[in-house]
Scaffold this motif. Sequence first.
Motif, PDB file in Angstrom:
ATOM      1  N   ASP A  56      -4.435  33.036  87.585  1.00  0.00           N
ATOM      2  CA  ASP A  56      -4.206  33.291  89.012  1.00  0.00           C
ATOM      3  C   ASP A  56      -5.392  34.029  89.636  1.00  0.00           C
ATOM      4  OD1 ASP A  56      -1.763  32.049  89.067  1.00  0.00           O
ATOM      5  OD2 ASP A  56      -0.627  33.878  88.636  1.00  0.00           O
ATOM      6  N   LYS A  59      -7.936  31.474  90.303  1.00  0.00           N
ATOM      7  CA  LYS A  59      -7.616  30.707  91.521  1.00  0.00           C
ATOM      8  C   LYS A  59      -8.076  31.455  92.767  1.00  0.00           C
ATOM      9  CE  LYS A  59      -3.743  28.716  94.106  1.00  0.00           C
ATOM     10  NZ  LYS A  59      -2.271  28.481  94.122  1.00  0.00           N
ATOM     11  N   GLN A  63     -10.881  30.128  95.414  1.00  0.00           N
ATOM     12  CA  GLN A  63     -10.584  29.901  96.829  1.00  0.00           C
ATOM     13  C   GLN A  63     -11.449  30.781  97.736  1.00  0.00           C
ATOM     14  OE1 GLN A  63      -6.331  30.415  97.048  1.00  0.00           O
ATOM     15  NE2 GLN A  63      -5.928  28.298  96.449  1.00  0.00           N
ATOM     16  N   ASN A  73      -7.994  22.803  96.670  1.00  0.00           N
ATOM     17  CA  ASN A  73      -7.334  22.239  95.492  1.00  0.00           C
ATOM     18  C   ASN A  73      -8.228  21.230  94.774  1.00  0.00           C
ATOM     19  OD1 ASN A  73      -4.571  23.487  95.731  1.00  0.00           O
ATOM     20  ND2 ASN A  73      -4.671  22.455  97.713  1.00  0.00           N
ATOM     21  N   TYR A  84     -12.010  17.034  90.324  1.00  0.00           N
ATOM     22  CA  TYR A  84     -10.963  16.483  89.484  1.00  0.00           C
ATOM     23  C   TYR A  84     -11.561  16.013  88.156  1.00  0.00           C
ATOM     24  CZ  TYR A  84      -8.204  16.354  93.799  1.00  0.00           C
ATOM     25  OH  TYR A  84      -7.558  16.694  94.958  1.00  0.00           O
ATOM     26  N   TRP A 127      -8.682  28.172  85.581  1.00  0.00           N
ATOM     27  CA  TRP A 127      -7.831  27.650  86.656  1.00  0.00           C
ATOM     28  C   TRP A 127      -8.145  26.188  86.942  1.00  0.00           C
ATOM     29  CZ3 TRP A 127      -8.927  25.939  91.729  1.00  0.00           C
ATOM     30  CH2 TRP A 127      -7.780  25.626  92.472  1.00  0.00           C
ATOM     31  N   VAL A 128      -9.428  25.837  86.991  1.00  0.00           N
ATOM     32  CA  VAL A 128      -9.800  24.435  87.213  1.00  0.00           C
ATOM     33  C   VAL A 128      -9.235  23.557  86.097  1.00  0.00           C
ATOM     34  CG1 VAL A 128     -11.752  22.830  87.313  1.00  0.00           C
ATOM     35  CG2 VAL A 128     -11.881  25.016  88.521  1.00  0.00           C
ATOM     36  N   SER A 130      -6.567  24.139  84.362  1.00  0.00           N
ATOM     37  CA  SER A 130      -5.114  24.054  84.481  1.00  0.00           C
ATOM     38  C   SER A 130      -4.687  23.081  85.577  1.00  0.00           C
ATOM     39  CB  SER A 130      -4.538  25.444  84.757  1.00  0.00           C
ATOM     40  OG  SER A 130      -4.895  25.901  86.071  1.00  0.00           O
ATOM     41  N   VAL A 131      -5.510  22.929  86.614  1.00  0.00           N
ATOM     42  CA  VAL A 131      -5.173  22.026  87.720  1.00  0.00           C
ATOM     43  C   VAL A 131      -5.516  20.587  87.383  1.00  0.00           C
ATOM     44  CG1 VAL A 131      -5.691  21.451  90.123  1.00  0.00           C
ATOM     45  CG2 VAL A 131      -5.433  23.843  89.441  1.00  0.00           C
ATOM     46  N   SER A 132      -6.707  20.379  86.810  1.00  0.00           N
ATOM     47  CA  SER A 132      -7.158  19.022  86.501  1.00  0.00           C
ATOM     48  C   SER A 132      -7.975  19.069  85.213  1.00  0.00           C
ATOM     49  CB  SER A 132      -7.997  18.469  87.657  1.00  0.00           C
ATOM     50  OG  SER A 132      -8.406  17.143  87.405  1.00  0.00           O
TER      51      SER A 132
END
Length: 267
Positions: A56, A59, A63, A73, A84, A127-128, A130-132
């Motif tokens: 977190d 993230k 941002q 995102n 991505y 974080w990157v 975890s997202v993609s």
Amino acid sequence: MASKNPRRPGGRRSKWATAALIGAGLLVTGGLYAGASAAVAATETASPTAAHLTVDDGKKLFQANCATCHGLNLEGTPDGPALYGVGELAVEFQMATGRMPLQMQGPQAPMKPVQFTQEQIEAIAAWVQSVSPGPTFPSAEILDGQGDVAEGAELFRINCAMCHNVAGAGGALTEGKWAPALTETSALHIYAAMVTGPQNMPVFNDMTLTTEEKHNLISALQWMQENPSPGGFSLGSLGPVSEGLFIWIFGIGSLIGITVWITAKSN
């Protein structure tokens, strides 16, 4: 017998007693402040939040510092590509070498002083990821430098030397781009460049170079970094370019000087 009372006649204290009281008060106050500061610092150091950044936290850092170009995102913007599938390895490579955040648009992102701590970089990368999800960090064995140096050197000459120079000194490419020198690049960043293909570099996946071949190539570059050229002056390790320039300036220059000297003597 004289009185030992420090008070002066009329009930007033000596000026030295007043100065001593003020000094003692300052010492006590300073000691208390220093002790309190040390206690607060120790508490902050022991704090899990300060010692270990979370996903977190990554993230929030992304941002605040990266979303302007890459989107909140990872979706990208007109000023930066989507992220991505790039994975944490690419994020760590770009940020830990100072290429990102990008200072200005140009043919290629140059290396510059790193803007974040390694802990912050790893939090953003996590974080990157975890997202993609994408390419991740290799095992320690791939980076240990214990591979086949001879085979790795041959693989480097075949696959990399046309851009990075046979000695890893780097070189110019087209349209203002360049291949960076590898004389001080870490084993992790060599691996990351092969796997993620930053800038103009092609991606060397496992079908192009197996994991063992990457291990050997990294070992060869590490050996080159630890063993300077045994042939005297390296002249920048730029091959015929620097050697020819050296001969032109000093060799031809010496011949011209000798010719002028002989002519002057004969006259």
